[in-house]
Design a protein around this motif. Structure first.
Motif, PDB file in Angstrom:
ATOM      1  N   ARG A 128      -9.067  13.914  16.257  1.00 39.97           N
ATOM      2  CA  ARG A 128      -9.214  12.926  16.979  1.00 39.97           C
ATOM      3  C   ARG A 128      -8.495  12.005  16.637  1.00 39.97           C
ATOM      4  O   ARG A 128      -8.506  11.418  15.928  1.00 39.97           O
ATOM      5  CB  ARG A 128     -10.624  12.722  17.530  1.00 39.97           C
ATOM      6  N   ILE A 129      -7.706  11.186  17.841  1.00 39.06           N
ATOM      7  CA  ILE A 129      -6.840  10.055  17.630  1.00 39.06           C
ATOM      8  C   ILE A 129      -7.774   8.895  18.033  1.00 39.06           C
ATOM      9  O   ILE A 129      -8.271   8.788  19.110  1.00 39.06           O
ATOM     10  CB  ILE A 129      -5.685  10.175  18.422  1.00 39.06           C
ATOM     11  N   ILE A 130      -7.702   7.888  17.238  1.00 38.74           N
ATOM     12  CA  ILE A 130      -8.472   6.420  17.341  1.00 38.74           C
ATOM     13  C   ILE A 130      -7.431   5.377  16.866  1.00 38.74           C
ATOM     14  O   ILE A 130      -6.655   5.285  15.843  1.00 38.74           O
ATOM     15  CB  ILE A 130      -9.717   6.597  16.236  1.00 38.74           C
ATOM     16  N   LEU A 131      -7.694   4.356  17.657  1.00 35.78           N
ATOM     17  CA  LEU A 131      -7.211   2.883  17.690  1.00 35.78           C
ATOM     18  C   LEU A 131      -8.346   2.118  17.561  1.00 35.78           C
ATOM     19  O   LEU A 131      -9.347   1.912  18.164  1.00 35.78           O
ATOM     20  CB  LEU A 131      -6.130   2.687  18.742  1.00 35.78           C
ATOM     21  N   GLY A 132      -8.024   1.437  16.401  1.00 34.80           N
ATOM     22  CA  GLY A 132      -9.131   0.346  16.111  1.00 34.80           C
ATOM     23  C   GLY A 132     -10.081   0.618  15.018  1.00 34.80           C
ATOM     24  O   GLY A 132     -10.865  -0.423  14.656  1.00 34.80           O
ATOM     25  N   GLN A 133     -10.423   1.736  14.581  1.00 37.91           N
ATOM     26  CA  GLN A 133     -11.286   2.224  13.592  1.00 37.91           C
ATOM     27  C   GLN A 133     -10.754   3.127  12.403  1.00 37.91           C
ATOM     28  O   GLN A 133      -9.958   3.936  12.960  1.00 37.91           O
ATOM     29  CB  GLN A 133     -12.565   2.691  14.017  1.00 37.91           C
ATOM     30  N   ASP A 134     -11.305   3.201  11.394  1.00 40.27           N
ATOM     31  CA  ASP A 134     -10.941   4.525  10.306  1.00 40.27           C
ATOM     32  C   ASP A 134     -11.995   5.256  10.248  1.00 40.27           C
ATOM     33  O   ASP A 134     -13.215   5.034   9.897  1.00 40.27           O
ATOM     34  CB  ASP A 134     -10.596   3.761   9.095  1.00 40.27           C
ATOM     35  N   PRO A 135     -12.202   6.452  10.881  1.00 38.81           N
ATOM     36  CA  PRO A 135     -13.385   7.482  10.915  1.00 38.81           C
ATOM     37  C   PRO A 135     -13.256   7.879   9.504  1.00 38.81           C
ATOM     38  O   PRO A 135     -12.323   8.865   8.939  1.00 38.81           O
ATOM     39  CB  PRO A 135     -12.937   8.327  11.923  1.00 38.81           C
ATOM     40  N   ASP A 136     -14.311   7.769   8.836  1.00 39.37           N
ATOM     41  CA  ASP A 136     -14.582   8.383   7.294  1.00 39.37           C
ATOM     42  C   ASP A 136     -15.413   9.863   7.737  1.00 39.37           C
ATOM     43  O   ASP A 136     -15.205  10.638   6.872  1.00 39.37           O
ATOM     44  CB  ASP A 136     -15.505   7.561   6.769  1.00 39.37           C
ATOM     45  N   THR A 137     -15.788   9.949   9.089  1.00 37.27           N
ATOM     46  CA  THR A 137     -16.203  11.379   9.278  1.00 37.27           C
ATOM     47  C   THR A 137     -15.520  11.644  10.684  1.00 37.27           C
ATOM     48  O   THR A 137     -14.636  11.007  11.022  1.00 37.27           O
ATOM     49  CB  THR A 137     -17.782  11.233   9.633  1.00 37.27           C
ATOM     50  N   PHE A 138     -15.784  12.919  11.213  1.00 38.52           N
ATOM     51  CA  PHE A 138     -14.871  13.337  12.524  1.00 38.52           C
ATOM     52  C   PHE A 138     -14.792  12.339  13.604  1.00 38.52           C
ATOM     53  O   PHE A 138     -13.840  12.050  14.047  1.00 38.52           O
ATOM     54  CB  PHE A 138     -15.529  14.520  12.887  1.00 38.52           C
TER      55      PHE A 138
END
Length: 216
Positions: A142-152
């Motif tokens: 999954r592609i996220i702008l604004g946060q760093d996901p440490d899990t999925f």
């Protein structure tokens, strides 16, 4: 890649929408839903326009593509101002001029066959570094702008969040030429993005995020 494209020439600013994240948090982000499925890449060009007032002693996530177990493709501004690219392993770093509250056009290129990676800021190219030769960016994330996901899609930390304005996030499954990237900086696009197209991509907002329309 052996793909053929219809070529367009578009003048003026390409950014139709702008993502505004007004303050540090662990809850505000935008998920991008890619056009290309599955999201598997042996080369790419990733571009965006970025403005932030966060400076000094603060790392900032600029782009995150996370699968269940790996940071498949993460782009950071580090505490010391360098930009870093993570492709499922230790990063490669680029020393670049610090960017801040004035909007900058940023592009990142990488090719698995050679391992060549480079950064462009406002059309100017960094030195080329060799990184993750033979690697493939895997599907299923999954592609996220604004946060760093440490899990999925979780494990967010406020002190790593992005605060500011991101727009014109586009991605191709090939390395664009230096001239094409310089033209993108000047608002001229010659090849339609086939992985992420900012003009048409679905944006799913969470938390205190505003997506505003801007004049083309």
């Amino acid at each position: 890649m052996g793909l053929s494209f219809v070529v367009f020439l578009i003048t003026g600013s390409l950014a139709i929408r702008s993502v505004i994240i007004p303050k540090e948090s662990s809850t505000s982000y935008v998920e991008m839903i890619p056009q290309k499925s599955p999201f598997t890449l042996g080369a790419f060009t990733l571009c965006m326009r970025v403005a932030t007032e966060l400076t000094g002693a603060r790392e900032i996530i600029l782009f995150a593509y996370r699968t269940q177990y790996f940071d498949e493709l993460n782009l950071w501004r580090e505490k010391d101002g360098r930009l870093s690219l993570y492709l499922s392993t230790d990063p490669v770093f680029f020393q670049v001029p610090e960017f801040g509250p004035l909007q900058n056009h940023l592009c990142l290129t990488w090719n698995s066959q050679s391992g060549a990676a480079a950064i462009f800021i406002n059309g100017r190219k960094s030195l080329t570094k060799i990184y993750q030769k033979g690697h493939t960016v895997r599907a299923g994330g999954r592609i996220i702008l604004g946060q760093d996901p440490d899990t999925f899609l979780g494990g967010f930390e406020a002190h790593q969040s992005f605060v500011g304005d991101i727009s014109d996030v586009n991605m191709w499954d090939s390395v664009l030429s230096d001239t094409m990237i310089q033209n993108l900086f000047n608002g001229r696009r010659e090849q339609v993005p086939n992985v992420l197209n900012w003009e048409t991509v679905e944006l799913r907002q969470e938390g205190e995020v505003q997506v505003i329309n801007v004049d083309p």
